[in-house]
Write a protein that holds these residues in place. Structure first.
Motif, PDB file in Angstrom:
ATOM      1  N   VAL A 257       0.841  -1.204   0.000  1.00  0.00           N
ATOM      2  CA  VAL A 257       0.000   0.000   0.000  1.00  0.00           C
ATOM      3  C   VAL A 257       0.874   1.251   0.000  1.00  0.00           C
ATOM      4  CG1 VAL A 257      -1.602   1.368   1.396  1.00  0.00           C
ATOM      5  CG2 VAL A 257      -2.028  -1.064   1.037  1.00  0.00           C
ATOM      6  N   GLY A 258       1.897   1.265   0.853  1.00  0.00           N
ATOM      7  CA  GLY A 258       2.790   2.410   0.894  1.00  0.00           C
ATOM      8  C   GLY A 258       3.568   2.588  -0.393  1.00  0.00           C
ATOM      9  N   LEU A 259       4.025   1.485  -0.986  1.00  0.00           N
ATOM     10  CA  LEU A 259       4.772   1.559  -2.234  1.00  0.00           C
ATOM     11  C   LEU A 259       3.913   2.087  -3.378  1.00  0.00           C
ATOM     12  CD1 LEU A 259       6.747  -1.788  -2.047  1.00  0.00           C
ATOM     13  CD2 LEU A 259       7.753   0.500  -2.044  1.00  0.00           C
ATOM     14  N   VAL A 260       2.670   1.672  -3.431  1.00  0.00           N
ATOM     15  CA  VAL A 260       1.783   2.165  -4.485  1.00  0.00           C
ATOM     16  C   VAL A 260       1.539   3.659  -4.313  1.00  0.00           C
ATOM     17  CG1 VAL A 260      -0.544   1.992  -5.461  1.00  0.00           C
ATOM     18  CG2 VAL A 260       0.726  -0.079  -4.896  1.00  0.00           C
ATOM     19  N   ALA A 313      -6.731  -3.856  -6.028  1.00  0.00           N
ATOM     20  CA  ALA A 313      -6.848  -2.397  -6.044  1.00  0.00           C
ATOM     21  C   ALA A 313      -5.472  -1.746  -6.124  1.00  0.00           C
ATOM     22  CB  ALA A 313      -7.603  -1.921  -4.807  1.00  0.00           C
ATOM     23  N   ASN A 314      -4.501  -2.290  -5.405  1.00  0.00           N
ATOM     24  CA  ASN A 314      -3.151  -1.728  -5.436  1.00  0.00           C
ATOM     25  C   ASN A 314      -2.537  -1.819  -6.829  1.00  0.00           C
ATOM     26  OD1 ASN A 314      -2.879  -0.971  -2.682  1.00  0.00           O
ATOM     27  ND2 ASN A 314      -2.495  -3.091  -2.117  1.00  0.00           N
ATOM     28  N   TYR A 315      -2.544  -3.008  -7.389  1.00  0.00           N
ATOM     29  CA  TYR A 315      -1.907  -3.186  -8.691  1.00  0.00           C
ATOM     30  C   TYR A 315      -2.667  -2.465  -9.800  1.00  0.00           C
ATOM     31  CZ  TYR A 315       1.069  -6.679  -6.455  1.00  0.00           C
ATOM     32  OH  TYR A 315       1.983  -7.299  -5.638  1.00  0.00           O
ATOM     33  N   PHE A 316      -3.960  -2.324  -9.642  1.00  0.00           N
ATOM     34  CA  PHE A 316      -4.732  -1.576 -10.641  1.00  0.00           C
ATOM     35  C   PHE A 316      -4.273  -0.124 -10.721  1.00  0.00           C
ATOM     36  CE2 PHE A 316      -8.455   1.322 -11.141  1.00  0.00           C
ATOM     37  CZ  PHE A 316      -8.484   1.290 -12.532  1.00  0.00           C
ATOM     38  N   GLN A 320      -3.034   1.502 -14.176  1.00  0.00           N
ATOM     39  CA  GLN A 320      -3.760   2.588 -14.817  1.00  0.00           C
ATOM     40  C   GLN A 320      -2.900   3.853 -14.939  1.00  0.00           C
ATOM     41  OE1 GLN A 320      -6.226   2.031 -16.457  1.00  0.00           O
ATOM     42  NE2 GLN A 320      -7.890   3.499 -16.319  1.00  0.00           N
ATOM     43  N   LEU A 321      -2.123   4.166 -13.912  1.00  0.00           N
ATOM     44  CA  LEU A 321      -1.227   5.319 -13.987  1.00  0.00           C
ATOM     45  C   LEU A 321      -0.150   5.094 -15.051  1.00  0.00           C
ATOM     46  CD1 LEU A 321      -0.860   6.203 -10.207  1.00  0.00           C
ATOM     47  CD2 LEU A 321      -1.825   7.680 -11.981  1.00  0.00           C
ATOM     48  N   ALA A 322       0.354   3.872 -15.141  1.00  0.00           N
ATOM     49  CA  ALA A 322       1.350   3.570 -16.165  1.00  0.00           C
ATOM     50  C   ALA A 322       0.754   3.717 -17.561  1.00  0.00           C
ATOM     51  CB  ALA A 322       1.901   2.167 -15.953  1.00  0.00           C
ATOM     52  N   ARG A 323      -0.448   3.213 -17.762  1.00  0.00           N
ATOM     53  CA  ARG A 323      -1.102   3.329 -19.068  1.00  0.00           C
ATOM     54  C   ARG A 323      -1.314   4.783 -19.455  1.00  0.00           C
ATOM     55  NH1 ARG A 323      -6.092  -1.078 -19.295  1.00  0.00           N
ATOM     56  NH2 ARG A 323      -4.854  -2.917 -19.854  1.00  0.00           N
ATOM     57  N   LEU A 324      -1.790   5.580 -18.516  1.00  0.00           N
ATOM     58  CA  LEU A 324      -2.098   6.972 -18.794  1.00  0.00           C
ATOM     59  C   LEU A 324      -0.852   7.784 -19.121  1.00  0.00           C
ATOM     60  CD1 LEU A 324      -4.758   7.587 -15.996  1.00  0.00           C
ATOM     61  CD2 LEU A 324      -5.179   7.632 -18.467  1.00  0.00           C
ATOM     62  N   VAL A 332       5.271  -9.891 -17.129  1.00  0.00           N
ATOM     63  CA  VAL A 332       4.867 -10.646 -15.943  1.00  0.00           C
ATOM     64  C   VAL A 332       3.844  -9.868 -15.134  1.00  0.00           C
ATOM     65  CG1 VAL A 332       6.726  -9.745 -14.453  1.00  0.00           C
ATOM     66  CG2 VAL A 332       5.712 -11.982 -13.963  1.00  0.00           C
ATOM     67  N   PHE A 333       3.918  -8.542 -15.147  1.00  0.00           N
ATOM     68  CA  PHE A 333       2.926  -7.750 -14.421  1.00  0.00           C
ATOM     69  C   PHE A 333       1.531  -7.988 -15.012  1.00  0.00           C
ATOM     70  CE2 PHE A 333       0.266  -4.233 -13.348  1.00  0.00           C
ATOM     71  CZ  PHE A 333       0.673  -3.806 -12.084  1.00  0.00           C
ATOM     72  N   HIS A 334       1.422  -7.870 -16.312  1.00  0.00           N
ATOM     73  CA  HIS A 334       0.112  -8.015 -16.957  1.00  0.00           C
ATOM     74  C   HIS A 334      -0.434  -9.429 -16.776  1.00  0.00           C
ATOM     75  CE1 HIS A 334       0.425  -4.082 -18.910  1.00  0.00           C
ATOM     76  NE2 HIS A 334       1.697  -4.367 -19.104  1.00  0.00           N
ATOM     77  N   GLU A 335       0.426 -10.430 -16.903  1.00  0.00           N
ATOM     78  CA  GLU A 335      -0.043 -11.816 -16.806  1.00  0.00           C
ATOM     79  C   GLU A 335      -0.468 -12.156 -15.380  1.00  0.00           C
ATOM     80  OE1 GLU A 335      -1.216 -15.657 -17.325  1.00  0.00           O
ATOM     81  OE2 GLU A 335      -1.048 -13.986 -18.735  1.00  0.00           O
ATOM     82  N   ARG A 336       0.346 -11.795 -14.396  1.00  0.00           N
ATOM     83  CA  ARG A 336      -0.020 -12.108 -13.009  1.00  0.00           C
ATOM     84  C   ARG A 336      -1.264 -11.330 -12.595  1.00  0.00           C
ATOM     85  NH1 ARG A 336       4.459 -14.404 -10.039  1.00  0.00           N
ATOM     86  NH2 ARG A 336       5.313 -15.901 -11.536  1.00  0.00           N
ATOM     87  N   PHE A 337      -1.350 -10.077 -13.027  1.00  0.00           N
ATOM     88  CA  PHE A 337      -2.520  -9.272 -12.660  1.00  0.00           C
ATOM     89  C   PHE A 337      -3.789  -9.868 -13.265  1.00  0.00           C
ATOM     90  CE2 PHE A 337      -5.037  -5.174 -13.046  1.00  0.00           C
ATOM     91  CZ  PHE A 337      -5.344  -5.122 -11.702  1.00  0.00           C
ATOM     92  N   ARG A 338      -3.728 -10.277 -14.528  1.00  0.00           N
ATOM     93  CA  ARG A 338      -4.893 -10.933 -15.127  1.00  0.00           C
ATOM     94  C   ARG A 338      -5.245 -12.220 -14.390  1.00  0.00           C
ATOM     95  NH1 ARG A 338      -6.495 -14.931 -18.016  1.00  0.00           N
ATOM     96  NH2 ARG A 338      -4.395 -15.848 -17.996  1.00  0.00           N
TER      97      ARG A 338
END
Length: 783
Positions: A257-260, A313-316, A320-324, A332-338
């Motif tokens: 949470v703090g890292l996000v 919620a954290n990874y989202f 979303q900030l990265a996409r924007l 690996v981020f996209h695959e694990r998140f999915r």
């Protein structure tokens, strides 16, 4: 030099010759951000990076040393820039606030009530520490401090500010409370130590909420330059504090949470020098959390349904900030998140909710953990119709501010599709699901065969426990908990689970209270499970495992769960010991005991569920109560090894009492005969450590009858079988099934292992050999 760079340099020069806010300058860290107070104006502008002094004369405002004007120019710059991008722009806030109220009237009412209660209870002048009290005179507890520190209602109040035509009283309340926090922090009047208001989880949530509030308020001219500059100083203070606490990886959601929060603020305010190393630090550790804490099967490492959703919620926010802002995240981020969304579908019950898994701090009355908001998010992000099946009918209010205004129509255009799978195993996480389907009348059983090895803080004493759903409701519940409730310790242990028990020895041992005194605690010792078997077929599923939780009592223990599809489970607990012990099974839920028939019944308008003790001799069945949990206990007292088996039967009619389960034991072989509904099952389970099985004899053999001839046969870990006049043999042990297909012909399916060689023949017919692969049905000819 760009216009923005020249502009920020001029503002910096103006503030540098103006007054310094704050007369005591504490020692600073190397990043230039003080930790014990807010930054001065000079220190704030010294943080600006990437600019050089322009050629030529300095503007009039700098010459005059007008710091108030400089703050206005600084606020104007940050409020008018187009990049980095937030989830929405200030130009659309007012219209979106009206649209939000129109689309989600119930959510607005609920949020307005919560926000109103918060204002009345605490006011703007808050006690941010203990001892303290609210406006009603109620003394603060550690949980009060946690609630205040996270500032949940700031966003609701900011939205309400526009709902009430930019009501200045709401803005005044918000900024007065923010200033009160800053002043009390500088005066040393906020909670420190184990319940510190800057603890990663508390501080992370607070600044994330304040950043959202800040971007909402930017649309109003009432949100002054001084307000905005104050928020910039608070952003940097929180960034420094969070960075200090996250130099290296630590397991669990608190650091994440703090890292996000650190990632968010460093993404949104890159003009400040400290943002660059903070961004690199937070990104690196967030990816480390994802790779270490999200298993390849998609479930979060703490194995809690609640904290799994929190990490979504954290990874989202990161995604979303990265996409924007055009930042690339690794595959690996996209695959694990999915996979996190898929994992929720994998363990979901037919009511489209997850069961209560481990710590879920919620109303003590709930029996399911809703996932519709999260699955709505997954559906929209990945355009996935199966995720949409579990989502809300309409686009959720909770997602509105994170997407563009066309998101709701894109969501509605996705046609929901139920999953095509039924039984499923999350093998890395250790959740095993037996399921008939996705309709209201379908049945479901989850077995907890895992343990959070690296951070078991949220793990309950329910290893190898089960959770059952049938007839449209949870019939064998796992219960939610409340950290602050006196029942928490009891509800987190075996007496509130569907588990085996020996001599009243509970699984959770050596309770450890948390230092923050919030009521939370964890078990210092829990059993370690070992799963030996998971086999799933069309007519049967089988799970076999053991744990070491009773070793100190001198008892070895294992559990077998056999799904006799579609309406019955046989749960067999085996206890091996050389002395006298009391062995038992605990079953949770509202059941009526039929003592004479050694069974318990739960009835509803849709049918009934029976818990039937197999082998009634020496078995006792009685009511069981522990804190908020209630159910039945099946037990017997034995000198030496023994087993207890319960048949869980789901009846669709209104006449319980007809299903039966009998057992006969000899030579290490337990033979169960089950009559339930239209079927009879013969179950033979071998105890290999006690018995001398015949050559090729399986661990488990199950035959399903509707008449005198079996309709299906299920074998676990065996090579040979005779079904009627059909003989089959495999070249190496495996698990497999034979099911009568069209024209009463046997269909063979290998269920586990690698490629195998099958030899099959029947009386008077030639023997044939086949190369068989797992999962590929084979119609056997010459029958």
């Amino acid at each position: 030099m760009t216009f923005n760079a020249r502009f920020l340099w001029l503002v910096a020069g103006c503030l540098a010759v103006g007054e310094i806010s704050g007369t005591v300058l504490h020692a600073r860290q190397t990043d230039g951000v003080p930790r014990k107070r807010l930054m001065s104006d000079v220190e704030l502008l010294a943080q600006l990076s990437g600019v050089q002094r322009p050629e030529g004369d300095v503007s009039d405002v700098v010459k005059k040393g007008d710091s108030a004007s400089a703050r206005r120019r600084l606020a104007d710059y940050f409020s008018s820039r187009k990049t980095p991008r937030f989830f929405f722009s200030k130009d659309e806030v007012k219209e979106r606030a009206r649209e939000y109220a129109r689309l989600f009237p119930k959510d607005i009412v609920d949020a307005q009530k919560r926000a109103g209660d918060f204002v009345k209870a605490y006011g703007a002048d808050v006690d941010w520490m203990m001892p303290g009290k609210d406006l009603r005179g109620r003394a603060h507890t550690p949980n009060t401090v946690r609630y205040l520190a996270r500032q949940w209602e700031a966003v609701n109040l900011a939205i309400q500010f526009y709902r009430e035509n930019e009501n200045p009283q709401i803005l005044r309340f918000l900024m007065t409370q923010v200033r009160d926090f800053a002043a009390d922090f500088e005066a040393g009047k906020v909670e420190t130590g184990d319940n510190d208001v800057f603890e990663r989880f508390y501080g992370g949530h607070r600044i994330r909420n304040w950043i959202m509030m800040h971007h909402l308020l930017l649309a109003s001219p009432l949100y002054t330059a001084d307000d905005q500059v104050l928020m910039l100083k608070l952003v940097l203070l929180h960034g420094a504090k969070l960075a200090d606490q996250s130099k290296s990886f630590h397991w669990g959601n608190h650091q994440l949470v703090g890292l996000v929060a650190l990632y968010e603020l460093s993404t949104l305010f890159p003009e400040f020098r400290s943002a660059v190393p903070w961004h690199a630090q937070s990104r690196k550790l967030i990816l480390e959390h994802l790779e270490k804490e999200i298993a390849p099967d998609g479930f979060q490492a703490e194995r809690s349904s609640h904290y799994h959703k929190l990490d979504i919620a954290n990874y989202f926010l990161v995604l979303q900030l990265a996409r924007l802002n055009g930042e690339t995240l690794p595959p690996v981020f996209h695959e694990r998140f999915r996979r996190m969304f898929q994992a929720m579908a994998d363990v979901a019950m037919p009511n489209k909710c997850m069961p209560i898994l481990q710590d879920v701090s919620d109303s003590l009355d709930v029996r399911s953990d809703r996932i519709d908001d999260e699955m709505s998010l997954g559906a929209l992000l990945f355009e996935n119709r199966t995720f949409r099946y579990f989502g809300k009918n309409e686009f959720p209010a909770s997602l509105y501010w994170y997407f563009d205004r066309n998101a709701a129509s894109r969501y509605r255009s996705l046609r929901p599709e139920p999953p095509s799978f039924t039984s499923f195993a999350l093998a890395q996480t250790g959740y095993y699901v037996m399921r008939t389907g996705w309709g209201a009348s379908d049945s479901y059983l989850l077995i907890d065969g895992g343990l959070a090895a690296d951070k078991p803080d949220h793990t309950h004493g329910g290893v190898l426990g089960v959770i059952g759903y049938a007839l449209g409701e949870v019939v064998l519940p796992n219960y939610p908990v409340r950290y602050s409730d006196i029942s928490f310790k009891v509800m987190k242990n075996s007496l509130a689970k569907n588990v085996a028990i020996v001599d009243n020895v509970l699984q959770g041992k050596n309770w450890i209270d948390n230092k923050a005194r919030t009521g939370f605690g964890k078990w210092g010792s829990l059993p370690k499970p070992a799963v030996q078997y998971w086999v799933s077929g069309s007519e049967f599923d089988y799970f076999g495992a053991s744990h070491n939780g009773f070793r100190d009592a001198g008892v070895d223990y294992s559990r077998s769960v056999l799904f006799l599809k579609p309406d019955a489970w046989l749960v067999i607990d085996y206890f091996k010991s050389g002395s006298m012990h009391s062995y038992g099974q605990l079953w949770q839920g509202d059941y009526r005991i039929d003592t004479g028939k050694k069974r318990a019944v739960r009835e509803s308008q849709r049918g009934f569920v029976e818990l039937i003790a197999a082998g009634v001799q020496d078995i006792e069945i009685q009511e069981h109560h522990a804190a908020h949990a209630s159910g039945v206990r099946v037990q017997k007292r034995t000198n030496g090894p023994d087993e207890i088996a319960t048949l869980i039967y789901v009846g669709k009619g209104s006449q319980p009492g007809r299903a039966t389960a009998a057992v006969a034991n000899s030579d290490g072989l337990s033979k169960y005969t089950v009559h339930a509904g239209a079927y009879t099952w013969i179950v033979e389970l071998m105890r290999k450590d006690d018995a001398k099985p015949s050559e090729g004899g399986p661990l488990l053999e199950v035959s399903k009858f509707k008449g005198k001839v079996p309709d299906a046969v299920f074998v676990v870990d065996g090579t040979r079988l005779k079904a009627g006049d059909l003989d089959v043999e495999l070249s190496k042990p495996a698990s497999w099934q034979l099911v009568k297909g069209k024209k009463n012909k046997w269909v063979f399916t290998l269920l586990t292992g690698e490629m195998n060689v099958l030899t099959a023949g029947s009386e008077g017919k030639p023997v044939r050999r086949y190369d068989v692969k797992p999962g590929q049905p084979l119609l056997l000819p010459n029958q």
